[in-house]
Design an enzyme around this catalytic site. Structure first.
Site, PDB file in Angstrom:
ATOM      1  N   GLU A  12      -3.507 -46.121 127.519  1.00  0.00           N
ATOM      2  CA  GLU A  12      -2.357 -46.117 128.234  1.00  0.00           C
ATOM      3  C   GLU A  12      -1.205 -47.312 127.855  1.00  0.00           C
ATOM      4  OE1 GLU A  12      -4.342 -45.249 131.649  1.00  0.00           O
ATOM      5  OE2 GLU A  12      -4.275 -47.262 132.421  1.00  0.00           O
TER       6      GLU A  12
ATOM      7  N   SER B 115      -2.998 -36.810 142.195  1.00  0.00           N
ATOM      8  CA  SER B 115      -2.746 -36.117 141.033  1.00  0.00           C
ATOM      9  C   SER B 115      -4.107 -35.511 140.733  1.00  0.00           C
ATOM     10  CB  SER B 115      -2.354 -37.189 140.007  1.00  0.00           C
ATOM     11  OG  SER B 115      -2.421 -36.551 138.749  1.00  0.00           O
TER      12      SER B 115
ATOM     13  N   HIS C 163     -12.228 -42.924 136.574  1.00  0.00           N
ATOM     14  CA  HIS C 163     -11.999 -44.098 135.604  1.00  0.00           C
ATOM     15  C   HIS C 163     -12.840 -45.101 135.983  1.00  0.00           C
ATOM     16  CE1 HIS C 163      -9.537 -46.900 133.489  1.00  0.00           C
ATOM     17  NE2 HIS C 163      -9.070 -47.446 134.431  1.00  0.00           N
TER      18      HIS C 163
HETATM   19  P1  NAD Z   1      -2.761 -40.683 142.858  1.00  0.00           P
HETATM   20  O1  NAD Z   1      -1.979 -41.840 143.174  1.00  0.00           O
HETATM   21  O2  NAD Z   1      -2.063 -39.601 142.547  1.00  0.00           O
HETATM   22  O3  NAD Z   1      -3.347 -40.069 144.210  1.00  0.00           O
HETATM   23  C1  NAD Z   1      -4.343 -41.103 145.174  1.00  0.00           C
HETATM   24  C2  NAD Z   1      -4.550 -40.316 146.409  1.00  0.00           C
HETATM   25  O4  NAD Z   1      -5.317 -41.196 147.346  1.00  0.00           O
HETATM   26  C3  NAD Z   1      -3.463 -39.846 147.373  1.00  0.00           C
HETATM   27  O5  NAD Z   1      -3.688 -38.634 147.849  1.00  0.00           O
HETATM   28  C4  NAD Z   1      -3.457 -40.816 148.248  1.00  0.00           C
HETATM   29  O6  NAD Z   1      -2.674 -40.333 149.709  1.00  0.00           O
HETATM   30  C5  NAD Z   1      -4.839 -41.308 148.538  1.00  0.00           C
HETATM   31  N1  NAD Z   1      -5.115 -42.524 149.138  1.00  0.00           N
HETATM   32  C6  NAD Z   1      -4.352 -43.951 148.955  1.00  0.00           C
HETATM   33  N2  NAD Z   1      -4.914 -44.782 149.570  1.00  0.00           N
HETATM   34  C7  NAD Z   1      -5.890 -44.243 150.238  1.00  0.00           C
HETATM   35  C8  NAD Z   1      -6.598 -44.859 151.376  1.00  0.00           C
HETATM   36  N3  NAD Z   1      -6.460 -46.114 151.755  1.00  0.00           N
HETATM   37  N4  NAD Z   1      -7.654 -44.135 151.836  1.00  0.00           N
HETATM   38  C9  NAD Z   1      -7.555 -42.524 151.652  1.00  0.00           C
HETATM   39  N5  NAD Z   1      -6.818 -42.160 150.681  1.00  0.00           N
HETATM   40  C10 NAD Z   1      -6.009 -42.889 149.989  1.00  0.00           C
HETATM   41  O7  NAD Z   1      -4.142 -41.010 141.979  1.00  0.00           O
HETATM   42  P2  NAD Z   1      -4.705 -40.432 140.880  1.00  0.00           P
HETATM   43  O8  NAD Z   1      -3.476 -40.692 139.812  1.00  0.00           O
HETATM   44  O9  NAD Z   1      -5.140 -39.039 141.005  1.00  0.00           O
HETATM   45  O10 NAD Z   1      -5.917 -41.400 140.272  1.00  0.00           O
HETATM   46  C11 NAD Z   1      -7.219 -41.296 140.922  1.00  0.00           C
HETATM   47  C12 NAD Z   1      -8.120 -41.664 140.199  1.00  0.00           C
HETATM   48  O11 NAD Z   1      -8.241 -40.886 138.909  1.00  0.00           O
HETATM   49  C13 NAD Z   1      -8.043 -43.219 139.675  1.00  0.00           C
HETATM   50  O12 NAD Z   1      -9.201 -43.700 139.447  1.00  0.00           O
HETATM   51  C14 NAD Z   1      -7.496 -43.038 138.183  1.00  0.00           C
HETATM   52  O13 NAD Z   1      -7.530 -43.905 137.339  1.00  0.00           O
HETATM   53  C15 NAD Z   1      -8.229 -41.936 137.890  1.00  0.00           C
HETATM   54  N6  NAD Z   1      -7.476 -40.981 136.736  1.00  0.00           N
HETATM   55  C16 NAD Z   1      -6.124 -40.433 137.012  1.00  0.00           C
HETATM   56  C17 NAD Z   1      -5.575 -39.825 135.807  1.00  0.00           C
HETATM   57  C18 NAD Z   1      -4.303 -39.370 136.062  1.00  0.00           C
HETATM   58  O14 NAD Z   1      -3.783 -38.370 135.744  1.00  0.00           O
HETATM   59  N7  NAD Z   1      -3.556 -39.581 137.147  1.00  0.00           N
HETATM   60  C19 NAD Z   1      -6.300 -39.614 134.918  1.00  0.00           C
HETATM   61  C20 NAD Z   1      -7.563 -39.844 134.430  1.00  0.00           C
HETATM   62  C21 NAD Z   1      -8.141 -40.780 135.614  1.00  0.00           C
HETATM   63 MG    MG Z   2      -6.102 -42.582 130.601  1.00  0.00          MG
END
Ligand code: NAD
Ligand code: MG
Length: 340
Positions: A195, A27, A108
């Site tokens: 959240e 994401s 985060h």
């Molecule tokens: P996500 O689950 O959408 O994506 C995670 C990615 O990491 C995927 O591409 C997955 O294939 C990869 N991945 C998983 N395990 C792995 C490994 N062992 N080695 C390499 N790659 C691996 O994650 P996200 O929601 O984008 O969250 C990412 C960060 O952003 C987190 O710290 C989250 O707290 C933060 N965050 C997310 C949002 C959001 O909108 N989702 C908002 C603010 C902050």
């Molecule tokens: Mg948040």
């Protein structure tokens, strides 16, 4: 009051000659990588061997490497894999390749706040945390706007960590909306609180209760869906644009009167706040983090997976899917172009 930064306070040139590695392409990862590339930065994506995201990132015109290679290649390493796997990947692939003078970054603060990752001296550690979902970070950027971001510096080894962080956030579009300075400590605790109590936990359970009460009282589920779920976004958009008063201006006086009379009946303020304080205390003393880490480590996510499965079968999800698919824009499920 917090210190705020806008475009005039950010200098994208700080990133000139610097290579940026985005670890993960989910994401947030895809949004950061594509926005930075479109802002003229030199970007690569670090992924596991065999990851199904490799094809997606390559087709989007991005360089793709393994996590170790990307850490060696980059000057700024932004860690955008799931919070619960970050510590293991950090130990195995990132730390051994992390030279002094580089920067590691997070969206985060979970792993820093709860000491799952303890960065070595000599590297910058900063946060660029969009206050919105990753797909909105992309769709807003494409629309020439941005999602507000938090910035924090945990370690300032080069003396340039804040400038790098601000340039990075400008590159993903956040400076157009506003950047608030904070700490890893505060970002983590407020993010988890928001959240759990309001955005995801609170809102989903409020909508679910409303939907169930109407259906159980014999009203059509389609009606309950439109009323308690679909319309939520329309109402929130008005609040997002002009505050609660703008929303009240747009709704009828009958609706506004009902807001004042019945809002406090379903959300009894003192009791709800007391419950929210208990949630906050669990976040502050680390017990929520401990439970989440244990859920991932020891029992194969039994609780998490059973909740996810139950939701699939809930009538509000089934009815909503059918109704959305029949809206004339219903076939468009690309979250990157969701209206904003
Ligand atoms: P996500 O689950 O959408 O994506 C995670 C990615 O990491 C995927 O591409 C997955 O294939 C990869 N991945 C998983 N395990 C792995 C490994 N062992 N080695 C390499 N790659 C691996 O994650 P996200 O929601 O984008 O969250 C990412 C960060 O952003 C987190 O710290 C989250 O707290 C933060 N965050 C997310 C949002 C959001 O909108 N989702 C908002 C603010 C902050
Ligand atoms: Mg948040």
């Amino acid at each position: 009051m917090a210190r705020m930064f806008y475009e005039k306070d950010c200098d994208l040139n700080v990133l000139k000659g610097k290579k940026i590695s985005i670890i993960g392409y989910g994401s947030q990862g895809h949004a950061h990588a594509l926005n930075l590339k479109d802002s003229g930065c030199d970007v690569c994506v670090g992924l596991r061997e065999g990851s199904k995201r490799i094809k997606e990132a390559t087709e989007a015109g991005l360089k793709v490497m393994t996590v170790s290679e990307a850490t060696k290649w980059g000057d700024v390493i932004m860690i955008l894999i799931n919070d619960e796997v970050q510590a293991d990947v950090y130990k195995k692939d990132i730390l051994p390749n992390l030279e002094k003078g580089k920067a590691i970054a997070f969206a985060h603060g979970f792993n820093i706040r709860y000491k799952q990752i303890i960065p070595p001296e000599g590297v910058d550690v900063f946060m660029a945390a969009p206050k919105g979902p990753g797909h909105t970070v992309r769709s807003c950027f494409v629309a020439g706007k941005g999602v507000p971001c938090l910035v924090a510096v945990e370690q300032n080894a080069t003396g340039k960590a804040l400038d790098i962080a601000l340039a990075y956030i400008a590159g993903i579009g956040g400076a157009k909306a506003g950047i608030m300075e904070t700490t890893f400590h505060d970002e983590t605790e407020t993010d988890l609180f928001g959240e759990q109590c309001v955005l995801c936990g609170g809102v989903v359970d409020l909508m679910r209760c409303g939907f169930e009460v109407l259906v159980e009282a014999g009203y059509e589920p389609e009606n309950a869906y439109f009323e308690c779920i679909h319309e939520m976004k329309l109402i929130i958009d008005l609040i997002n644009k002009g505050g609660v008063q703008a929303m009240n201006y747009s709704i009828s006086d009958t609706a506004e009167y009902g807001e004042y009379v019945s809002g406090p009946r379903v959300i009894p303020h003192e009791e709800t706040k007391e419950r929210m304080r208990k949630v906050l205390a669990d976040i502050q003393d680390g017990s929520f983090a401990g439970r989440w880490i244990a859920e991932n480590k020891s029992n194969g996510r039994a609780f998490f997976n059973s909740k996810r499965d139950n939701l699939k079968d809930h009538l509000m999800e089934k009815v909503g899917k059918e109704l959305r698919e029949n809206m004339i824009w219903g076939k468009d499920n690309n979250l990157d172009t969701a209206s904003n």
